[in-house]
Design a protein around this motif. Structure first.
Motif, PDB file in Angstrom:
ATOM      1  N   GLY A  34       0.809  -1.224   0.000  1.00  0.00           N
ATOM      2  CA  GLY A  34       0.000   0.000   0.000  1.00  0.00           C
ATOM      3  C   GLY A  34       0.837   1.267   0.000  1.00  0.00           C
ATOM      4  N   SER A  35       2.143   1.132   0.209  1.00  0.00           N
ATOM      5  CA  SER A  35       2.984   2.330   0.173  1.00  0.00           C
ATOM      6  C   SER A  35       3.422   2.666  -1.260  1.00  0.00           C
ATOM      7  CB  SER A  35       4.215   2.146   1.071  1.00  0.00           C
ATOM      8  OG  SER A  35       5.034   1.110   0.556  1.00  0.00           O
ATOM      9  N   PHE A  36       3.115   1.783  -2.213  1.00  0.00           N
ATOM     10  CA  PHE A  36       3.484   2.078  -3.603  1.00  0.00           C
ATOM     11  C   PHE A  36       2.450   3.011  -4.231  1.00  0.00           C
ATOM     12  CE2 PHE A  36       5.240  -2.392  -3.212  1.00  0.00           C
ATOM     13  CZ  PHE A  36       6.530  -1.951  -2.940  1.00  0.00           C
ATOM     14  N   VAL A  65       1.737   3.649  -7.238  1.00  0.00           N
ATOM     15  CA  VAL A  65       0.961   3.132  -8.365  1.00  0.00           C
ATOM     16  C   VAL A  65      -0.283   2.381  -7.858  1.00  0.00           C
ATOM     17  CG1 VAL A  65       2.227   0.952  -8.642  1.00  0.00           C
ATOM     18  CG2 VAL A  65       1.137   2.008 -10.609  1.00  0.00           C
ATOM     19  N   LEU A  66      -0.149   1.722  -6.718  1.00  0.00           N
ATOM     20  CA  LEU A  66      -1.315   1.032  -6.155  1.00  0.00           C
ATOM     21  C   LEU A  66      -2.219   2.008  -5.409  1.00  0.00           C
ATOM     22  CD1 LEU A  66       0.074  -2.415  -4.914  1.00  0.00           C
ATOM     23  CD2 LEU A  66      -0.748  -1.723  -7.172  1.00  0.00           C
ATOM     24  N   GLN A  67      -1.625   2.984  -4.751  1.00  0.00           N
ATOM     25  CA  GLN A  67      -2.428   3.986  -4.038  1.00  0.00           C
ATOM     26  C   GLN A  67      -3.409   4.665  -4.992  1.00  0.00           C
ATOM     27  OE1 GLN A  67       0.601   6.536  -2.423  1.00  0.00           O
ATOM     28  NE2 GLN A  67       0.933   5.250  -0.592  1.00  0.00           N
ATOM     29  N   HIS A  68      -2.889   5.097  -6.127  1.00  0.00           N
ATOM     30  CA  HIS A  68      -3.749   5.824  -7.068  1.00  0.00           C
ATOM     31  C   HIS A  68      -4.863   4.935  -7.603  1.00  0.00           C
ATOM     32  CE1 HIS A  68      -0.855   9.391  -7.974  1.00  0.00           C
ATOM     33  NE2 HIS A  68      -1.125   9.222  -6.687  1.00  0.00           N
ATOM     34  N   ARG A  69      -4.537   3.672  -7.787  1.00  0.00           N
ATOM     35  CA  ARG A  69      -5.580   2.773  -8.295  1.00  0.00           C
ATOM     36  C   ARG A  69      -6.648   2.539  -7.229  1.00  0.00           C
ATOM     37  NH1 ARG A  69      -1.743  -1.400 -11.233  1.00  0.00           N
ATOM     38  NH2 ARG A  69      -3.575  -2.745 -11.234  1.00  0.00           N
ATOM     39  N   MET A  70      -6.243   2.481  -5.981  1.00  0.00           N
ATOM     40  CA  MET A  70      -7.251   2.323  -4.922  1.00  0.00           C
ATOM     41  C   MET A  70      -8.066   3.608  -4.751  1.00  0.00           C
ATOM     42  SD  MET A  70      -5.454  -0.255  -2.182  1.00  0.00           S
ATOM     43  CE  MET A  70      -3.847   0.519  -2.107  1.00  0.00           C
ATOM     44  N   VAL A  71      -7.437   4.735  -5.053  1.00  0.00           N
ATOM     45  CA  VAL A  71      -8.190   5.999  -5.068  1.00  0.00           C
ATOM     46  C   VAL A  71      -9.226   5.964  -6.190  1.00  0.00           C
ATOM     47  CG1 VAL A  71      -8.032   8.479  -5.548  1.00  0.00           C
ATOM     48  CG2 VAL A  71      -6.379   7.391  -3.998  1.00  0.00           C
ATOM     49  N   ASP A  72      -8.819   5.468  -7.347  1.00  0.00           N
ATOM     50  CA  ASP A  72      -9.772   5.365  -8.466  1.00  0.00           C
ATOM     51  C   ASP A  72     -10.930   4.429  -8.123  1.00  0.00           C
ATOM     52  OD1 ASP A  72      -8.262   7.143  -9.909  1.00  0.00           O
ATOM     53  OD2 ASP A  72      -7.298   5.630 -11.175  1.00  0.00           O
ATOM     54  N   MET A  73     -10.619   3.335  -7.444  1.00  0.00           N
ATOM     55  CA  MET A  73     -11.688   2.410  -7.020  1.00  0.00           C
ATOM     56  C   MET A  73     -12.674   3.142  -6.106  1.00  0.00           C
ATOM     57  SD  MET A  73      -9.352  -0.928  -6.075  1.00  0.00           S
ATOM     58  CE  MET A  73     -10.654  -2.019  -5.446  1.00  0.00           C
ATOM     59  N   TYR A  74     -12.117   3.908  -5.192  1.00  0.00           N
ATOM     60  CA  TYR A  74     -12.954   4.648  -4.246  1.00  0.00           C
ATOM     61  C   TYR A  74     -13.834   5.665  -4.979  1.00  0.00           C
ATOM     62  CZ  TYR A  74     -14.210   7.951  -0.598  1.00  0.00           C
ATOM     63  OH  TYR A  74     -14.919   8.774   0.229  1.00  0.00           O
ATOM     64  N   THR A  75     -13.229   6.340  -5.941  1.00  0.00           N
ATOM     65  CA  THR A  75     -13.981   7.328  -6.724  1.00  0.00           C
ATOM     66  C   THR A  75     -15.115   6.659  -7.493  1.00  0.00           C
ATOM     67  OG1 THR A  75     -11.919   8.548  -6.938  1.00  0.00           O
ATOM     68  CG2 THR A  75     -13.698   9.204  -8.393  1.00  0.00           C
ATOM     69  N   GLU A  76     -14.807   5.517  -8.083  1.00  0.00           N
ATOM     70  CA  GLU A  76     -15.850   4.770  -8.798  1.00  0.00           C
ATOM     71  C   GLU A  76     -16.997   4.424  -7.847  1.00  0.00           C
ATOM     72  OE1 GLU A  76     -15.831   3.440 -12.348  1.00  0.00           O
ATOM     73  OE2 GLU A  76     -14.725   5.323 -12.196  1.00  0.00           O
ATOM     74  N   TYR A  77     -16.627   4.012  -6.651  1.00  0.00           N
ATOM     75  CA  TYR A  77     -17.647   3.650  -5.664  1.00  0.00           C
ATOM     76  C   TYR A  77     -18.519   4.862  -5.319  1.00  0.00           C
ATOM     77  CZ  TYR A  77     -19.585   3.286  -0.981  1.00  0.00           C
ATOM     78  OH  TYR A  77     -20.440   3.372   0.083  1.00  0.00           O
ATOM     79  N   GLU A  78     -17.896   5.987  -5.063  1.00  0.00           N
ATOM     80  CA  GLU A  78     -18.664   7.180  -4.678  1.00  0.00           C
ATOM     81  C   GLU A  78     -19.595   7.640  -5.804  1.00  0.00           C
ATOM     82  OE1 GLU A  78     -19.230   8.794  -1.976  1.00  0.00           O
ATOM     83  OE2 GLU A  78     -17.846   7.756  -0.641  1.00  0.00           O
TER      84      GLU A  78
END
Lengths: 398, 376
Positions: free
Chosen positions: B274-276, B278-291
């Motif tokens: 989770g400190s990478f 490239v993965l952080q941004h993708r998890m942010v995108d997942m969150y945005t999709e959810y919202e």
């Protein structure tokens, strides 16, 4: 520069097509990889090719290779994809085989290469561990020298089809005090019947059992099973991974997959017309085919480079990334094409307690399972994130 | 403008969330879906007891006076726990038909049984060659004296193995795909000529192929007007889309949370993955999709009472965008979990599978994109 095949190459295509038509096991035609396939089915074509002398085309001729040019090998894979042939498993043919003939000693070559060629010996790969996936060099399985043997302890995971394997190639730590983790690793061949090895199948999200956890407890392996030099295993592992990546693009198979998708979408009906004549859907299929064309020529350029004597380099990471993305997209579109009949669970119906036979069109029956299963392709063989790291470092120089 | 839930709705959410937490843990669910019956009638009875099954119905109809927002609350919690019990088929769909068009006799006979959970209903609308077009029907209902005789094949009828009754769409007049000439019938599954073939689905539920072979039903089985049911069917399906959208949001929320948690725990190269960035941004995108999805689940729900055009546009807007989000979130969740995401040992794979099938339910992205275009 030209893309035309020479008359010799056209003749070659004719020859291999005739051979495949005559000899590919009829009951396996157009099946591809299926979770209900028996181990005998998985090596059936390999054995036929072994007898013909065509099971290891890419190997140097002195070790049983066919001496085909990269273009001929490309034609060969295309012709196999035409019938969706189940090709020899890569663990012997494209992974450990090249490591043995490149870095192994004469005794190892004599002992192992014939069984790989014939398909009589089933190999598995002991690389990943529960704590060492993308960070493979952090692996903890140890091999400790005790007289004429190594004593091996540890746990490997994702050992594909190890439940059927006769032999495995394992990365083990032989020098825990090495300055860098990569420097203390050795490449060791292990007879899977050796006492102390336990293989436990892992159930995957598609219901199949193609990978395993492999536990090694005080496994005694003769030191002559070390390949190359002790503590130099990382070099061989990297060599092997680059070979694995170049085969991973699966262009020919994806081309056949697109054809099959068109057939399915031609049978499916949207408002009384074939789904394939729907612009929205057709556009997606064409997009896929366009991406595949780019990948195909990229692979041919790589092959041409190999022909000119360059080994597979970091650009093979492009083939892995794009190849797996296309394979996944293909399964997505196939699942989309079959509509509601992607929903029934087919593969493990008996497992789930139903005594009922399948419903819906035959082509729909594995579409969801295949889609689920193919998510693995962007994870295995060095995840696509790792491939991007390789390109970043080796090509961009960052 | 008000995006708050009422105190009552919050209470229902808390109660349901407790029930899911206490009785629907991952291992229990896995055992249940692999069992012979595939569901838990005792959980269904509990839901009835809590008043959940009666929430969207008026007090006059024996319910608790709620509506679509209540169904949204319920389905979001169902999605979080991947609850397989048939709220959408029985309560939202069958209940919806009865609520909107049922005669007082039909309501008396059927609505009470839906609300007290004593009967399960399934909605048999899809057909093997109809794809997602609700009017593309080969199933026919022929008038014979005072009865109707039904013939046809209904595909992938979710929850039918657990149901005692089916709501069946059939053509009483006109040509295949005509808007006119479609009728809705309540069919007792034990009636002569109803043949079912049951099977599990890849996302942990059960469904049936339903074959109707000269099934005779009385005129009283007709719901609403003969030959004029398409607008009613569309309305109920839009209600089901709103509810299923809420379910997908619940499932995405948990899939995202599990992925973030995994990225905290899983170490490679000496640090949590989770400190990478490239993965952080993708998890942010997942969150945005959810919202974004939550917003559209609200839109689809709140527009159910709007004009017909508004309702249809909102349902299709939600189904397109949430279908895309569900696929993205599901795929990324597996990818970030790596090999572990591929195994049946972790719950994440089941969320991925449920989100995959959501995309094709009640019309896939392409179907609703076309509907959106036609309405714009």
């Amino acid at each position: 520069m030209n893309l035309e095949f020479t008359p010799e190459e056209v003749a070659f295509r004719k020859e291999v097509r005739a051979f495949i038509e005559e000899n590919y096991p009829k009951h396996l035609a157009d099946m591809g990889m299926r979770e209900d396939m028996s181990p005998e089915d998985m090596v059936a074509w390999h054995k036929v090719l072994g007898e013909k002398g065509w099971s290891v085309p890419a190997w140097p001729t002195e070790y049983g290779g066919t001496g085909w040019t990269p273009t001929q090998r490309y034609i060969w894979s295309e012709e196999n994809a035409r019938v969706n042939a189940f090709m020899p498993l890569p663990f012997g043919v494209s992974m450990v085989g090249p490591v043995i003939y490149t870095f192994g000693n004469e005794a190892q070559k004599e002992q192992h290469l014939p069984g790989i060629r014939s398909g009589d010996v089933w190999w598995c790969q002991g690389y990943s561990e529960p704590g060492a996936g993308s960070d493979l060099a952090s692996l903890k399985t140890t091999a400790v020298r005790d007289g004429d043997h190594y004593v091996i302890n540890g746990q490997k995971t994702w050992t594909t089809l190890a439940q059927y394997a006769d032999w495995g190639f394992f990365l083990c730590r032989t020098d825990p005090d090495a300055a860098k983790p990569q420097e203390g690793i050795s490449f060791i061949l292990i007879d899977m019947k050796t006492p102390g090895i336990e293989v436990r199948p892992i159930k995957l999200i598609d219901g199949g059992y193609e990978v395993n956890e492999t536990w090694l407890t005080d496994v005694r392996v003769p030191v002559e099973n070390l390949v190359g030099e002790e503590n130099k295993g990382w070099t061989y592992a990297k060599f092997l991974l680059a070979h694995e990546r170049s085969g991973i693009a699966g262009v020919a198979r994806s081309k056949r997959g697109v054809e099959k998708l068109r057939e399915i979408a031609g049978s499916e009906v949207l408002d009384g017309e074939p789904l394939m004549s729907d612009f929205d859907f057709a556009r997606k299929v064409s997009q896929l085919e366009i991406d595949l064309a780019a990948l195909e020529i990229t692979e041919l350029r790589t092959l041409a480079g190999e022909q000119a004597g360059k080994g597979p380099g970091p650009e093979s990471s492009i083939l892995k990334i794009k190849g797996t993305e296309i394979q996944q997209r293909l399964t997505e579109l196939t699942l989309e094409a079959v509509g509601s009949y992607g929903t029934p669970q087919y593969g493990s119906i008996a497992d789930a307690g139903s005594n009922q036979y399948p419903v819906g069109p035959e082509y729909a029956q594995h579409s969801a399972a295949t889609y689920f299963n193919m998510r693995k392709t962007s994870i295995y063989g060095g995840s696509n994130e790792i491939q991007r790291n390789i390109i970043t470092k080796m090509i961009l120089g960052l | 403008m008000d995006f708050n839930f009422t105190e009552e709705q919050e209470m229902v959410r808390d109660g349901l969330s407790r029930l899911v937490r206490e009785q629907y843990d991952w291992d229990t669910r896995r055992e249940v879906i692999a069992s012979e019956s595939g569901w838990r009638p005792e959980v269904w009875a509990q839901l009835a007891e809590l008043g959940i099954l009666g929430m969207p119905f008026s007090e006059e109809d024996g319910g608790f006076g709620g509506g679509a927002v209540d169904a949204l609350v319920v389905m979001e919690e169902f999605g979080k726990g991947l609850v397989v019990e048939p709220f959408i088929p029985s309560v939202v769909c069958a209940g919806g038909f009865l609520k909107h068009a049922g005669s007082s006799e039909q309501k008396e006979e059927h609505l009470g049984a839906i609300i007290d959970g004593s009967r399960v209903y399934a909605f048999a609308y899809a057909e093997p060659r109809g794809r997602y077009n609700l009017a593309d029907l080969e199933t026919t209902a022929r008038k014979e004296g005072g009865d109707y005789v039904l013939n046809g094949h209904k595909a992938v009828v979710i929850a039918a193995p657990w149901a005692s009754h089916l709501v069946v769409t059939a053509r009483t007049a006109g040509e295949r795909r005509d808007s006119d000439g479609i009728s809705v019938f309540l069919v007792d599954k034990s009636a002569d000529g109803v043949v079912t073939r049951d099977y599990p689905t890849v996302d942990g539920r059960w469904a049936s192929e339903v074959y109707l072979e000269n099934v005779t039903v009385p005129a009283s089985a007709l719901v609403g007007e003969e030959g004029a049911a398409l607008p009613l069917i569309e309305q109920v399906v839009d209600e089901a889309i709103a509810a299923a959208s809420a379910e997908a949001c619940g499932a995405m929320k948990v899939a995202h949370a599990m992925t973030v948690e995994y990225s905290r725990q899983r170490k490679q190269f000496g640090v949590p993955i989770g400190s990478f960035q490239v993965l952080q941004h993708r998890m942010v995108d997942m969150y945005t999709e959810y919202e974004q999805s939550v917003s559209l689940a609200y839109l689809a729900t709140l527009k159910l009472d709007g004009s017909e055009r508004e309702r249809k546009l909102a349902a299709s807007t939600a189904k397109v965008r949430i279908g895309q989000a569900a696929q993205y979130v599901g795929q990324e969740a597996i990818q970030i979990h790596g090999g572990m995401g591929m195994t049946d040992e972790l719950a994440i794979g089941s969320y991925f599978k449920r989100l995959t099938i959501f995309e094709s339910e009640f019309g896939n992205v392409d179907h609703h994109m076309k509907r959106h275009i036609a309405l714009s």
